[in-house]
Design an enzyme around this catalytic site. Structure first.
Site, PDB file in Angstrom:
ATOM      1  N   PHE A  54      10.159  -0.978   3.268  1.00  0.00           N
ATOM      2  CA  PHE A  54       8.772  -1.120   3.731  1.00  0.00           C
ATOM      3  C   PHE A  54       8.458  -2.554   4.140  1.00  0.00           C
ATOM      4  O   PHE A  54       7.575  -2.776   4.965  1.00  0.00           O
ATOM      5  CB  PHE A  54       7.786  -0.771   2.609  1.00  0.00           C
ATOM      6  CG  PHE A  54       7.767   0.664   2.181  1.00  0.00           C
ATOM      7  CD1 PHE A  54       7.105   1.621   2.927  1.00  0.00           C
ATOM      8  CD2 PHE A  54       8.387   1.066   1.011  1.00  0.00           C
ATOM      9  CE1 PHE A  54       7.058   2.948   2.532  1.00  0.00           C
ATOM     10  CE2 PHE A  54       8.357   2.386   0.597  1.00  0.00           C
ATOM     11  CZ  PHE A  54       7.689   3.334   1.361  1.00  0.00           C
ATOM     12  N   SER A  76       6.871   3.703  12.811  1.00  0.00           N
ATOM     13  CA  SER A  76       5.475   3.936  13.175  1.00  0.00           C
ATOM     14  C   SER A  76       5.380   4.779  14.448  1.00  0.00           C
ATOM     15  O   SER A  76       6.242   4.681  15.332  1.00  0.00           O
ATOM     16  CB  SER A  76       4.806   2.579  13.421  1.00  0.00           C
ATOM     17  OG  SER A  76       3.570   2.743  14.069  1.00  0.00           O
ATOM     18  N   LYS A  81       9.215  -2.451  15.434  1.00  0.00           N
ATOM     19  CA  LYS A  81       9.567  -1.117  14.910  1.00  0.00           C
ATOM     20  C   LYS A  81      10.606  -0.460  15.813  1.00  0.00           C
ATOM     21  O   LYS A  81      11.568   0.138  15.337  1.00  0.00           O
ATOM     22  CB  LYS A  81       8.317  -0.242  14.781  1.00  0.00           C
ATOM     23  CG  LYS A  81       7.324  -0.728  13.735  1.00  0.00           C
ATOM     24  CD  LYS A  81       7.912  -0.667  12.332  1.00  0.00           C
ATOM     25  CE  LYS A  81       6.976  -1.229  11.278  1.00  0.00           C
ATOM     26  NZ  LYS A  81       7.612  -1.402   9.958  1.00  0.00           N
ATOM     27  N   ARG A 101     -11.797  -1.545  21.974  1.00  0.00           N
ATOM     28  CA  ARG A 101     -10.854  -2.557  21.491  1.00  0.00           C
ATOM     29  C   ARG A 101      -9.624  -2.526  22.387  1.00  0.00           C
ATOM     30  O   ARG A 101      -9.090  -1.455  22.671  1.00  0.00           O
ATOM     31  CB  ARG A 101     -10.468  -2.221  20.041  1.00  0.00           C
ATOM     32  CG  ARG A 101      -9.585  -3.230  19.357  1.00  0.00           C
ATOM     33  CD  ARG A 101      -9.384  -2.896  17.880  1.00  0.00           C
ATOM     34  NE  ARG A 101      -8.567  -1.712  17.675  1.00  0.00           N
ATOM     35  CZ  ARG A 101      -8.173  -1.256  16.484  1.00  0.00           C
ATOM     36  NH1 ARG A 101      -8.561  -1.883  15.371  1.00  0.00           N
ATOM     37  NH2 ARG A 101      -7.438  -0.186  16.385  1.00  0.00           N
ATOM     38  N   ASN A 106      -1.574   7.654  10.880  1.00  0.00           N
ATOM     39  CA  ASN A 106      -2.553   6.705  10.317  1.00  0.00           C
ATOM     40  C   ASN A 106      -2.774   6.968   8.822  1.00  0.00           C
ATOM     41  O   ASN A 106      -3.599   7.808   8.460  1.00  0.00           O
ATOM     42  CB  ASN A 106      -3.870   6.801  11.082  1.00  0.00           C
ATOM     43  CG  ASN A 106      -3.769   6.235  12.484  1.00  0.00           C
ATOM     44  OD1 ASN A 106      -2.947   6.677  13.287  1.00  0.00           O
ATOM     45  ND2 ASN A 106      -4.578   5.248  12.794  1.00  0.00           N
ATOM     46  N   TYR A 153       4.291  -6.309  17.071  1.00  0.00           N
ATOM     47  CA  TYR A 153       4.487  -5.505  15.852  1.00  0.00           C
ATOM     48  C   TYR A 153       5.197  -4.198  16.195  1.00  0.00           C
ATOM     49  O   TYR A 153       6.197  -3.823  15.585  1.00  0.00           O
ATOM     50  CB  TYR A 153       3.134  -5.221  15.175  1.00  0.00           C
ATOM     51  CG  TYR A 153       3.180  -4.015  14.271  1.00  0.00           C
ATOM     52  CD1 TYR A 153       3.765  -4.092  13.018  1.00  0.00           C
ATOM     53  CD2 TYR A 153       2.689  -2.771  14.702  1.00  0.00           C
ATOM     54  CE1 TYR A 153       3.850  -2.973  12.212  1.00  0.00           C
ATOM     55  CE2 TYR A 153       2.773  -1.657  13.905  1.00  0.00           C
ATOM     56  CZ  TYR A 153       3.355  -1.760  12.652  1.00  0.00           C
ATOM     57  OH  TYR A 153       3.452  -0.645  11.867  1.00  0.00           O
ATOM     58  N   TYR A 180       0.827  -1.222   0.000  1.00  0.00           N
ATOM     59  CA  TYR A 180       0.000   0.000   0.000  1.00  0.00           C
ATOM     60  C   TYR A 180       0.860   1.270   0.000  1.00  0.00           C
ATOM     61  O   TYR A 180       0.791   2.081  -0.933  1.00  0.00           O
ATOM     62  CB  TYR A 180      -0.914  -0.054   1.230  1.00  0.00           C
ATOM     63  CG  TYR A 180      -1.732   1.179   1.510  1.00  0.00           C
ATOM     64  CD1 TYR A 180      -2.424   1.832   0.493  1.00  0.00           C
ATOM     65  CD2 TYR A 180      -1.840   1.666   2.811  1.00  0.00           C
ATOM     66  CE1 TYR A 180      -3.201   2.961   0.774  1.00  0.00           C
ATOM     67  CE2 TYR A 180      -2.611   2.775   3.103  1.00  0.00           C
ATOM     68  CZ  TYR A 180      -3.283   3.424   2.086  1.00  0.00           C
ATOM     69  OH  TYR A 180      -4.040   4.533   2.369  1.00  0.00           O
ATOM     70  N   ARG A 183      -7.321  10.157  16.127  1.00  0.00           N
ATOM     71  CA  ARG A 183      -6.081   9.767  15.454  1.00  0.00           C
ATOM     72  C   ARG A 183      -5.659  10.849  14.471  1.00  0.00           C
ATOM     73  O   ARG A 183      -6.462  11.698  14.081  1.00  0.00           O
ATOM     74  CB  ARG A 183      -6.281   8.459  14.665  1.00  0.00           C
ATOM     75  CG  ARG A 183      -6.565   7.248  15.531  1.00  0.00           C
ATOM     76  CD  ARG A 183      -5.342   6.817  16.311  1.00  0.00           C
ATOM     77  NE  ARG A 183      -5.598   5.639  17.124  1.00  0.00           N
ATOM     78  CZ  ARG A 183      -6.056   5.671  18.383  1.00  0.00           C
ATOM     79  NH1 ARG A 183      -6.317   6.834  18.975  1.00  0.00           N
ATOM     80  NH2 ARG A 183      -6.242   4.559  19.051  1.00  0.00           N
TER      81      ARG A 183
HETATM   82  C1  WQD Z   1      -8.273   3.826  14.360  1.00  0.00           C
HETATM   83  C2  WQD Z   1      -9.439   4.067  15.295  1.00  0.00           C
HETATM   84  C3  WQD Z   1     -10.130   2.130  16.548  1.00  0.00           C
HETATM   85  C4  WQD Z   1     -11.574  -0.280  13.238  1.00  0.00           C
HETATM   86  C5  WQD Z   1      -2.981   0.940  13.995  1.00  0.00           C
HETATM   87  C6  WQD Z   1      -1.649   0.540  14.553  1.00  0.00           C
HETATM   88  C7  WQD Z   1      -0.589   1.488  14.118  1.00  0.00           C
HETATM   89  C8  WQD Z   1      -0.570   1.615  12.619  1.00  0.00           C
HETATM   90  C9  WQD Z   1      -1.926   1.897  12.065  1.00  0.00           C
HETATM   91  C10 WQD Z   1       0.494   0.293  10.975  1.00  0.00           C
HETATM   92  C11 WQD Z   1      -9.268   3.384  16.648  1.00  0.00           C
HETATM   93  C12 WQD Z   1     -11.220   2.585  15.620  1.00  0.00           C
HETATM   94  C13 WQD Z   1     -11.032   0.735  13.999  1.00  0.00           C
HETATM   95  C14 WQD Z   1     -12.962  -0.552  13.346  1.00  0.00           C
HETATM   96  C15 WQD Z   1     -13.158   1.245  14.937  1.00  0.00           C
HETATM   97  N1  WQD Z   1      -0.071   0.390  12.089  1.00  0.00           N
HETATM   98  N2  WQD Z   1     -11.809   1.487  14.831  1.00  0.00           N
HETATM   99  N3  WQD Z   1     -13.698   0.243  14.188  1.00  0.00           N
HETATM  100  O1  WQD Z   1      -5.208   1.500  15.975  1.00  0.00           O
HETATM  101  O2  WQD Z   1      -4.755   3.947  15.453  1.00  0.00           O
HETATM  102  O3  WQD Z   1      -3.319   2.215  14.525  1.00  0.00           O
HETATM  103  O4  WQD Z   1      -2.875   1.003  12.585  1.00  0.00           O
HETATM  104  O5  WQD Z   1       0.924  -0.443  10.273  1.00  0.00           O
HETATM  105  O6  WQD Z   1       0.637   1.024  14.577  1.00  0.00           O
HETATM  106  O7  WQD Z   1      -1.718   0.513  15.950  1.00  0.00           O
HETATM  107  O8  WQD Z   1      -5.577   2.447  13.629  1.00  0.00           O
HETATM  108  O9  WQD Z   1      -7.321   2.216  11.895  1.00  0.00           O
HETATM  109  O10 WQD Z   1      -6.962   0.322  13.528  1.00  0.00           O
HETATM  110  O11 WQD Z   1      -7.983   2.442  14.334  1.00  0.00           O
HETATM  111  O12 WQD Z   1     -13.871   1.921  15.691  1.00  0.00           O
HETATM  112  O13 WQD Z   1     -13.494  -1.463  12.715  1.00  0.00           O
HETATM  113  O14 WQD Z   1     -10.606   3.477  14.718  1.00  0.00           O
HETATM  114  O15 WQD Z   1     -10.658   1.708  17.775  1.00  0.00           O
HETATM  115  O16 WQD Z   1      -9.814   4.227  17.611  1.00  0.00           O
HETATM  116  P1  WQD Z   1      -4.766   2.524  15.035  1.00  0.00           P
HETATM  117  P2  WQD Z   1      -6.970   1.782  13.277  1.00  0.00           P
END
Ligand code: WQD
Length: 338
Positions: free
Chosen positions: A80, A124, A153, A292, A179, A149, A11, A231
């Site tokens: 990457f 990250s 990093k 979560r 993000n 994970y 990606y 975020r």
């Molecule tokens: C964002 C928000 C969820 C899914 C993670 C990793 C980080 C990076 C990116 C990379 C949160 C909420 C999510 C859903 C929801 N990794 N959510 N319903 O957790 O900030 O970061 O991904 O490779 O290292 O930790 O991103 O997109 O998972 O979540 O409500 O079905 O959306 O609880 O608040 P996150 P995310």
């Protein structure tokens, strides 16, 4: 002279390759296609009119890597290639430590053999751990991430710092992403998660396109304005351009550089969902679900350093991110599968 992009069919990798090619750079992609499609190479060619060299191989395979360095005139690398699913890493820590650590070790060993000492690393914001307050700044101490994970990093950053201490001829950039969402505006490349998406935006997009019934919003009782987590979302094309700037910086001075690549602005889950609906006109049914495990209420970047030192800042808005995600998802409802 070429730039080696490991994980270049993925990606963020594919969007970075597009930006590099459009600037007239030569690119060599290696990717084992464990979480990417070979169609990406065609799509990159469709967008840019140029076909990057592509080798399907695992970055851990040093002999295969050596053959690439023998054939191609590599001057630097953007790394990457790694596993990235937070939840899976908790279930299978050995797999994550092996893949992500052996991958970078093989790469830097072969780079050293061929006297290539410039590398940009895909890190990250998770390296800040759960105790640093937002906005995160690059000079904060690295924290303790809650997942294997995230630990990989932290460890990969440390490996690269140690390599620099041993040999100051290396020039290294550690890029801490927030993000990444969105897609190239052509709609030809984008995020194509396998299975049920873990991350918010791909999930929203799959609900919008009818592949999933509704979105679960994980918690609406956080101490934030609307109760949902906040975020720092960044358009993947802005992120890709950050890599180009970071790579350029490596020629100035041989150092270890660390940069946050984020917008510096927080957006809540509900704000993102509402903006998506507003911009696309497509409904995204949702339910409020329990929190979560491991989610932090709020995190976002202080993005001043990248602006000051790289002259890089995000240009695209949350609206752009939603529009481009939908353009990609609606044109490719099954991702690269057709
Ligand atoms: C964002 C928000 C969820 C899914 C993670 C990793 C980080 C990076 C990116 C990379 C949160 C909420 C999510 C859903 C929801 N990794 N959510 N319903 O957790 O900030 O970061 O991904 O490779 O290292 O930790 O991103 O997109 O998972 O979540 O409500 O079905 O959306 O609880 O608040 P996150 P995310």
């Amino acid at each position: 002279m070429s730039i080696l992009v490991t994980g270049g069919a993925g990606y963020i990798g594919s969007h970075t390759v597009v930006e590099l090619l459009e600037l007239g750079k030569e690119v060599v992609i290696i990717d084992d296609l464990s979480n990417a499609s070979s169609k990406v190479i065609d799509r990159i060619e469709n967008i840019t009119g140029k076909r990057p060299a592509f080798y399907q191989l695992d970055v851990k395979d040093k002999n295969a890597l050596r053959t690439v360095f023998e054939k191609e005139d590599i001057e630097s690398a953007i790394h990457f290639a790694a596993f990235k699913a937070v939840g899976e890493s908790v279930q299978k820590p050995g797999l994550y430590y092996e893949n992500n650590l052996m991958g970078i070790l093989a790469l830097v060993e072969v780079m050293l053999e061929f006297d290539v000492k410039k590398i940009v690393f895909s890190s990250s914001a998770t390296v800040y751990g759960s105790f640093n307050p937002s906005p995160y700044k690059e000079d904060m101490p690295v924290g303790v991430p809650t997942s294997p994970y995230g630990q990989t990093k932290v460890m990969c950053e440390q490996i690269l710092r140690d390599i620099y201490v041993a040999d100051n001829n290396w020039s290294i950039s550690l890029l801490r992403y927030f993000n990444p969402i969105g897609a190239h505006e052509s709609g030809l490349i984008g995020e194509d998660p396998s299975g049920i998406p873990n991350n918010l935006m791909p999930f929203i997009a799959q609900v919008a396109v009818g592949k999933r019934e509704f979105l679960n919003i994980f918690g609406d009782d956080y101490d934030t304005e609307d109760g949902t987590c906040v975020r720092d979302y960044i358009h993947v094309v802005d992120l890709a351009r950050g890599h180009v700037k970071a790579l350029g910086k490596l020629d100035q001075d041989k150092q270890v550089y660390t940069y946050n690549l984020g917008s510096g602005k927080g957006t809540s889950v509900l704000e993102l969902v509402n903006t998506f609906v507003q911009v696309t006109g497509v409904e995204v049914p949702y339910k409020i679900a329990p929190r979560r495990a491991g989610d932090l209420p709020v995190f976002y970047a202080n993005a001043d350093k990248a602006l000051a030192e790289l002259n890089w800042t995000t240009e695209k808005s949350i609206e752009d991110m939603c529009r481009d995600t939908w353009n990609w998802q609606s044109k490719n409802p099954n991702g690269y599968q057709g």
